[in-house]
Design a protein around this motif. Sequence first.
Motif, PDB file in Angstrom:
ATOM      1  N   ILE A  68       0.849  -1.185   0.000  1.00 49.70           N
ATOM      2  CA  ILE A  68       0.000   0.000   0.000  1.00 49.70           C
ATOM      3  C   ILE A  68       0.884   1.234   0.000  1.00 49.70           C
ATOM      4  N   SER A  69       0.511   2.215  -0.806  1.00 47.29           N
ATOM      5  CA  SER A  69       1.250   3.464  -0.896  1.00 47.29           C
ATOM      6  C   SER A  69       0.302   4.609  -0.586  1.00 47.29           C
TER       7      SER A  69
ATOM      8  N   TYR B 167       6.434   1.843  11.176  1.00 48.99           N
ATOM      9  CA  TYR B 167       5.463   1.120  10.355  1.00 48.99           C
ATOM     10  C   TYR B 167       5.677   1.304   8.856  1.00 48.99           C
ATOM     11  N   LEU B 168       6.664   2.096   8.465  1.00 47.80           N
ATOM     12  CA  LEU B 168       6.910   2.362   7.049  1.00 47.80           C
ATOM     13  C   LEU B 168       8.104   1.572   6.545  1.00 47.80           C
ATOM     14  N   HIS B 169       8.017   1.138   5.288  1.00 50.43           N
ATOM     15  CA  HIS B 169       9.162   0.551   4.607  1.00 50.43           C
ATOM     16  C   HIS B 169       9.888   1.612   3.784  1.00 50.43           C
ATOM     17  N   VAL B 170       9.122   2.479   3.123  1.00 49.42           N
ATOM     18  CA  VAL B 170       9.707   3.483   2.236  1.00 49.42           C
ATOM     19  C   VAL B 170       8.924   4.784   2.381  1.00 49.42           C
ATOM     20  N   VAL B 171       9.634   5.896   2.454  1.00 43.55           N
ATOM     21  CA  VAL B 171       9.002   7.207   2.312  1.00 43.55           C
ATOM     22  C   VAL B 171       9.581   7.852   1.059  1.00 43.55           C
ATOM     23  N   LYS B 172       8.717   8.406   0.224  1.00 44.27           N
ATOM     24  CA  LYS B 172       9.138   9.039  -1.018  1.00 44.27           C
ATOM     25  C   LYS B 172       8.851  10.536  -0.917  1.00 44.27           C
ATOM     26  N   VAL B 173       9.905  11.335  -1.099  1.00 47.89           N
ATOM     27  CA  VAL B 173       9.809  12.784  -0.951  1.00 47.89           C
ATOM     28  C   VAL B 173      10.053  13.424  -2.314  1.00 47.89           C
ATOM     29  N   SER B 174       9.187  14.335  -2.704  1.00 48.94           N
ATOM     30  CA  SER B 174       9.316  14.997  -4.001  1.00 48.94           C
ATOM     31  C   SER B 174      10.357  16.104  -3.937  1.00 48.94           C
ATOM     32  N   LEU B 175      11.306  16.063  -4.869  1.00 48.03           N
ATOM     33  CA  LEU B 175      12.338  17.101  -4.984  1.00 48.03           C
ATOM     34  C   LEU B 175      12.691  17.202  -6.460  1.00 48.03           C
TER      35      LEU B 175
ATOM     36  N   THR C 147      14.198   3.866   4.483  1.00 47.83           N
ATOM     37  CA  THR C 147      14.573   3.948   3.077  1.00 47.83           C
ATOM     38  C   THR C 147      13.833   5.135   2.480  1.00 47.83           C
ATOM     39  N   VAL C 148      14.569   6.008   1.805  1.00 48.97           N
ATOM     40  CA  VAL C 148      13.993   7.245   1.268  1.00 48.97           C
ATOM     41  C   VAL C 148      14.211   7.284  -0.236  1.00 48.97           C
ATOM     42  N   GLY C 149      13.102   7.333  -0.977  1.00 50.40           N
ATOM     43  CA  GLY C 149      13.155   7.548  -2.408  1.00 50.40           C
ATOM     44  C   GLY C 149      12.893   9.016  -2.695  1.00 50.40           C
ATOM     45  N   VAL C 150      13.758   9.646  -3.455  1.00 51.85           N
ATOM     46  CA  VAL C 150      13.602  11.059  -3.800  1.00 51.85           C
ATOM     47  C   VAL C 150      12.995  11.138  -5.187  1.00 51.85           C
TER      48      VAL C 150
ATOM     49  N   PHE D 217      -0.446  -5.405   5.377  1.00 48.78           N
ATOM     50  CA  PHE D 217       0.247  -5.437   4.090  1.00 48.78           C
ATOM     51  C   PHE D 217       1.734  -5.710   4.296  1.00 48.78           C
ATOM     52  N   GLU D 218       2.351  -6.310   3.272  1.00 47.62           N
ATOM     53  CA  GLU D 218       3.770  -6.647   3.346  1.00 47.62           C
ATOM     54  C   GLU D 218       4.668  -5.423   3.236  1.00 47.62           C
ATOM     55  N   ARG D 219       4.203  -4.418   2.524  1.00 46.79           N
ATOM     56  CA  ARG D 219       5.029  -3.233   2.311  1.00 46.79           C
ATOM     57  C   ARG D 219       4.146  -1.996   2.384  1.00 46.79           C
ATOM     58  N   VAL D 220       4.602  -1.003   3.143  1.00 42.72           N
ATOM     59  CA  VAL D 220       3.853   0.233   3.340  1.00 42.72           C
ATOM     60  C   VAL D 220       4.742   1.407   2.936  1.00 42.72           C
ATOM     61  N   GLU D 221       4.236   2.233   2.028  1.00 41.73           N
ATOM     62  CA  GLU D 221       4.996   3.378   1.539  1.00 41.73           C
ATOM     63  C   GLU D 221       4.190   4.656   1.747  1.00 41.73           C
ATOM     64  N   LEU D 222       4.897   5.777   1.709  1.00 47.96           N
ATOM     65  CA  LEU D 222       4.276   7.095   1.831  1.00 47.96           C
ATOM     66  C   LEU D 222       4.943   8.032   0.848  1.00 47.96           C
ATOM     67  N   THR D 223       4.141   8.785   0.087  1.00 47.51           N
ATOM     68  CA  THR D 223       4.660   9.805  -0.818  1.00 47.51           C
ATOM     69  C   THR D 223       4.234  11.175  -0.304  1.00 47.51           C
ATOM     70  N   THR D 224       5.197  12.098  -0.164  1.00 50.47           N
ATOM     71  CA  THR D 224       4.919  13.379   0.469  1.00 50.47           C
ATOM     72  C   THR D 224       5.801  14.473  -0.118  1.00 50.47           C
ATOM     73  N   ASN D 225       5.359  15.730   0.031  1.00 52.83           N
ATOM     74  CA  ASN D 225       6.244  16.845  -0.332  1.00 52.83           C
ATOM     75  C   ASN D 225       7.184  17.198   0.812  1.00 52.83           C
ATOM     76  N   GLY D 226       6.957  16.603   1.986  1.00 54.41           N
ATOM     77  CA  GLY D 226       7.894  16.723   3.092  1.00 54.41           C
ATOM     78  C   GLY D 226       7.692  17.883   4.036  1.00 54.41           C
ATOM     79  N   ARG D 227       6.829  18.836   3.692  1.00 53.06           N
ATOM     80  CA  ARG D 227       6.760  20.063   4.488  1.00 53.06           C
ATOM     81  C   ARG D 227       6.300  19.808   5.922  1.00 53.06           C
ATOM     82  N   TRP D 228       5.440  18.806   6.127  1.00 53.20           N
ATOM     83  CA  TRP D 228       4.912  18.549   7.468  1.00 53.20           C
ATOM     84  C   TRP D 228       5.312  17.171   7.985  1.00 53.20           C
TER      85      TRP D 228
END
Length: 264
Positions: A73-74, A119-127, A162-165, A97-108
């Motif tokens: 789930i993302s 509880y997160l496997h990956v956080v994805k931050v937009s840059l 783990t951080v995906g940019v 779920f086996e994998r939990v991700e979050l996509t964010t602009n990071g401001r908050w």
Amino acid sequence: MSMSDPSDPMPDEQLRFLRASVSDRCDLACVYCPKASGMENHVPDHLRERVLTPQAYATNLDRIAATGEIRGISFTGGEPTLNPYLPDLVAHAHTRFERVELTTNGRWLGSMLDRLVPYLHVVKVSLDAADPEVARRISRGRADAHQAAVEAIRMAADAGLTVGVNVVAMRDNLDQLAGIVDLVRGLRVDAPGRLYVSVLDLYHTPETHQVWAQQYVPIETVVAALRRRLGPGQRQDRKGCEIHWFDDAGFQIRVKSSSAYTYR
């Protein structure tokens, strides 16, 4: 402790993911985002403004997980960190779920990061640029957006995630890619979490057609340039998408082509 595995060079791209929007609002107005219609929120008019309670949302997650077909789930938006119940939803999703991700602009992100990390496997931050002025133009004037994203990346990596940019490839920022890689590479020096750059293609929607027509760059252009510099890389398939991974002196660059869903 974070659920990330910084030693994993390429996560399993075969998981079938649910993209779960938990907010239809965003505090930025990036040029490529269909803010009025929503990138993920294709909601019938009769359901608009009817927001699920956290309990109802969790029940829906339970039902989806019970099918056995969706294993990841993302969480997206809008901007998901504008939902105050996001930590509760992420914690609940972790049990299903086996994998939990979050996509964010990071401001908050910093305001709730400690409640998300376990509880997160990956956080994805937009840059979308290394140059703050280019980033300001892409975000339509938010002078603090660039620094906020960089700080969010740093905090998440320091917490062991783990951080995906995420970088949306456009004509206006193609020359920024090398700078973004260098910037992110520098952030990982002392961070326990894994960092990588993920280049995405520019989606077409009716709302963003004019920007798409002016800014669209075939993602194959990015792949070809990286192949010339870094070699063939490794290719993965993910249900309608092509994923290419490149190693740049130990730093991972991921390029995602969603051409099956892109207007031509």
